[in-house]
Enzyme design. Structure first.
Site, PDB file in Angstrom:
ATOM      1  N   GLU A  39     -10.133  -0.521  -5.344  1.00 20.61           N
ATOM      2  CA  GLU A  39     -10.720  -1.550  -6.200  1.00 20.61           C
ATOM      3  C   GLU A  39     -11.942  -1.055  -6.960  1.00 20.61           C
ATOM      4  OE1 GLU A  39      -8.388  -3.488  -2.955  1.00 20.61           O
ATOM      5  OE2 GLU A  39      -9.961  -1.940  -2.999  1.00 20.61           O
TER       6      GLU A  39
ATOM      7  N   ARG B  48     -15.173  -5.415  -2.758  1.00 23.86           N
ATOM      8  CA  ARG B  48     -15.389  -3.971  -2.629  1.00 23.86           C
ATOM      9  C   ARG B  48     -15.970  -3.372  -3.908  1.00 23.86           C
ATOM     10  NH1 ARG B  48     -10.720  -1.079   0.620  1.00 23.86           N
ATOM     11  NH2 ARG B  48     -10.830  -2.263   2.543  1.00 23.86           N
TER      12      ARG B  48
ATOM     13  N   LYS C 126      10.466  -0.401   6.144  1.00 18.22           N
ATOM     14  CA  LYS C 126      10.077  -1.809   6.201  1.00 18.22           C
ATOM     15  C   LYS C 126      11.332  -2.679   6.319  1.00 18.22           C
ATOM     16  CE  LYS C 126       5.546  -2.703   4.235  1.00 18.22           C
ATOM     17  NZ  LYS C 126       4.785  -3.428   3.204  1.00 18.22           N
TER      18      LYS C 126
END
Length: 626
Positions: free
Chosen positions: A364, A392, A280
């Site tokens: 989640e 979710r 990244k």
């Protein structure tokens, strides 16, 4: 003229040689840094996939083939290479291009991608549609190792391998989603990364054997023998066990190697997983050093990486500070996050109480059910999840928390509109589904100070499920804490009368207070005596207190930052009709639609929830009454 300026589609990329592609990658990074410093956006993730995206767009024609991103915040380079370079001046701005894939923008954007772990499912659906309809396009999926921590990804990988459908899944492994990845998969991928030298040696051996007489047959024999020996002696990867052909790991910043492997994977006509190692922020020192900060950042100085302006304390920071204070007082308090301890403000809690911070990855559903188990056995779990991702876990909230009345605290971050991230990230549905859950108390602070008071009450003043929903960003211009104190905030069903009014009462909650007060002032200047009443709780709804605050014959207008029909207006109107039949109730909300991306002010204007538009609406309604 630069190479990048001449690239707008797959055919343009096919004209480039190896040296030109290296120059192109450098130009792409310069373009990203220069443009994103002016608009903000997802910097680190896009810098990390420059070579990978160039390779994908070279091997695949994404106007015909289907490229499916997981989450999609790393799709900027794809957009640049498919004809949208000129649009980056308005990236993530109202009516500008989105920060995520959007089929309405371009036919090269195969699918909307804003929530993690769904890409393989979508890609497999497309692959099966291709087979059933007799089409010939290719399907390639780009999934980050963070998204791969979600259970849905494994359901899809298992099905995809079993299906035998030709498709390529690229696992973009940078050891980070937003925060550092956790769990068994992260450890598994860490071990696989040591195989990169082996893969390079295998490729060199294959090339060498292909150039000598009989070499291809020898290569096939030795390869088959090697595979049998390896299967007996060395554990295979989880992906191979599922049924994928596994390639990798490979350097994700080596464009030529990536192109070669993608062409090989494409030719196999079966499910293939290509494991790619990337970094990244690659090529930009500030983003490499602080990839979390540059995951999603506002305007910044490209020469230093410093944000253009310092903001005040955010709601997430205020939440995190309170969690540390409360956690130091009570060892039963623990925190749960779904791959976002930094985004939810829990890094200090993690440092102070590492044994009581549970980062479950992008899972989640698991987070909420685990919280139920913790609460059942005497702990006080606080689950910090963005509103849009909490969707979710709807079933788990109903079945594993509320059914038993368990004392689980949901810290619902990014409630309401969130601005530039757009449709997939606005938190405009949680009021509706949280209020549906029997026994759930839903608190709505109007300031960071109120958030801290409410969190304390949610932990110590309640025994059942509680949700505290708060917006993105910092306190508004108007500080609600000046009008409400801890004793009021800590009482269930509290309301706060910010401004009395005999003719009209504007009722709101959360982050719309500034706009509501502005509207009230404009209406009063027009001779319409207008009050403002704020709800501190929306479940249960404090209807009697609302009724008590109204004047005789008051016209009520409810302002809500929710999708139509999912707020409190309907119940409030029904209940007030029983208690105060002399008052009329109207509602202003976001409408029955998805709200686009843009600045908060642009979105309020678009939804007619800015102060001026609210005042115009109320004046029109009142004039029609007369």
């Amino acid at each position: 003229m630069s190479i990048l300026e001449n690239i707008s589609n797959h055919k343009d990329l096919l004209q480039l040689d190896e040296d030109s592609r290296k120059i192109l990658c450098k130009e792409i990074r310069n373009f990203l840094i220069e443009n994103l410093s002016k608009t903000g956006g997802h910097v680190a993730s896009n810098l990390g996939v420059v070579e990978l995206t160039v390779a994908i767009e070279t091997v695949y024609d994404t106007a015909f083939d289907r490229l499916v991103f997981d989450v999609g915040h790393q799709s900027y380079v794809h957009k640049m290479l498919t004809g949208r370079q000129a649009d980056f001046d308005h990236l993530r701005q109202f009516e500008g291009i989105a920060g995520f894939p959007k089929p309405k923008e371009s036919n090269t954007d195969a699918f909307v991608a804003g929530h993690a772990s769904s890409s393989v499912s979508i890609g497999l659906g497309m692959a099966r549609a291709r087979t059933l309809l007799g089409d010939a396009y290719q399907v390639v999926v780009v999934m980050g190792d963070g998204a791969a921590t979600g259970g849905m990804a494994y359901e899809a990988l298992n099905d995809a391998a079993e299906s035998g459908e030709p498709m390529v899944v690229i696992l973009n492994d940078n050891a980070l989603s937003i925060d550092r990845n956790v769990g068994g998969l992260a450890r598994h991928l860490s071990k696989l990364r040591t195989k990169e030298k082996y893969l390079g040696m295998k490729q060199r051996y294959r090339r060498f054997m292909s150039h000598i007489p009989g070499g291809k047959a020898v290569f096939r024999f030795t390869s088959n023998l090697k595979n049998r020996l390896r299967q007996m002696l060395i554990p295979s990867t989880i992906f191979e066990n599922m049924g994928f052909t596994y390639l990798g790991p490979v350097d994700g910043h080596d464009t030529e190697r990536l192109i070669s492997l993608l062409r090989s994977a494409k030719s196999m006509h079966r499910p293939v997983l290509l494991h790619v190692l990337t970094q990244k922020g690659k090529g930009y020192a500030p983003a490499q050093k602080h990839p979390k900060l540059f995951h999603g950042i506002g305007k910044f100085d490209p020469s230093t990486g410093e944000p253009a302006k310092k903001s005040g304390k955010s709601y997430s920071q205020a939440f995190g500070e309170s969690m540390v204070t409360l956690g130091s007082r009570d060892s039963r308090i623990c925190a749960i996050t779904a791959a976002m301890p930094g985004g939810t403000g829990l890094l200090e809690f993690k440092q102070a109480f590492p044994q009581r911070l549970f980062d479950v990855g992008i899972a989640e559903e698991h987070a909420v059910s685990m919280a139920g188990g913790l609460a059942k056995q005497g702990m006080i779990p606080v689950v910090a999840i963005y509103s849009t991702f909490l969707q979710r876990a709807y079933d788990m909230i109903l079945q594993d928390v509320c059914l038993l009345g368990l004392h689980v605290v949901l810290a619902v971050d990014r409630a309401g509109l969130v601005g530039e991230d757009g449709e997939t990230h606005h938190g405009v549905f949680d009021v509706g589904f949280l209020r549906q859950a029997p026994g759930m108390t839903v608190l709505c602070p109007g300031s960071t100070a109120e958030l801290q008071d409410m969190l304390s009450w949610a932990i110590y003043g309640q025994n059942g499920p509680v949700a505290v929903r708060y917006p993105r960003g910092t306190d508004g211009t108007y500080h609600a804490s000046a009008w409400s104190n801890a004793s009021e905030v800590s009482r269930q069903g509290a309301v706060c009368l910010h401004r009395p009014g005999e003719k009209v009462m504007l009722i709101t909650y959360g982050s719309l207070l500034d706009n509501t007060l502005e509207a009230a002032e404009l209406l009063s200047q027009k001779g319409l005596d207008t009050g403002v009443l704020r709800l501190l709780t929306v479940a249960p709804l404090p209807v009697q207190k609302v009724a008590d605050a109204l004047g005789k014959g008051t016209h009520v207008v409810v302002l809500e930052e929710v999708c139509r029909g999912s707020g409190v207006a309907q119940e409030l109107a029904w209940q007030l009709n029983r208690l105060r039949p002399d008052c009329r109730v109207d509602c202003l909300d976001l409408g029955h639609r998805y709200i686009p991306h843009g600045s908060m002010q642009d979105l309020y204007d678009y939804c007619r929830l800015d102060g001026k538009s609210v005042a115009e609406y109320v004046l029109e309604v009142c004039q029609n009454e007369n």
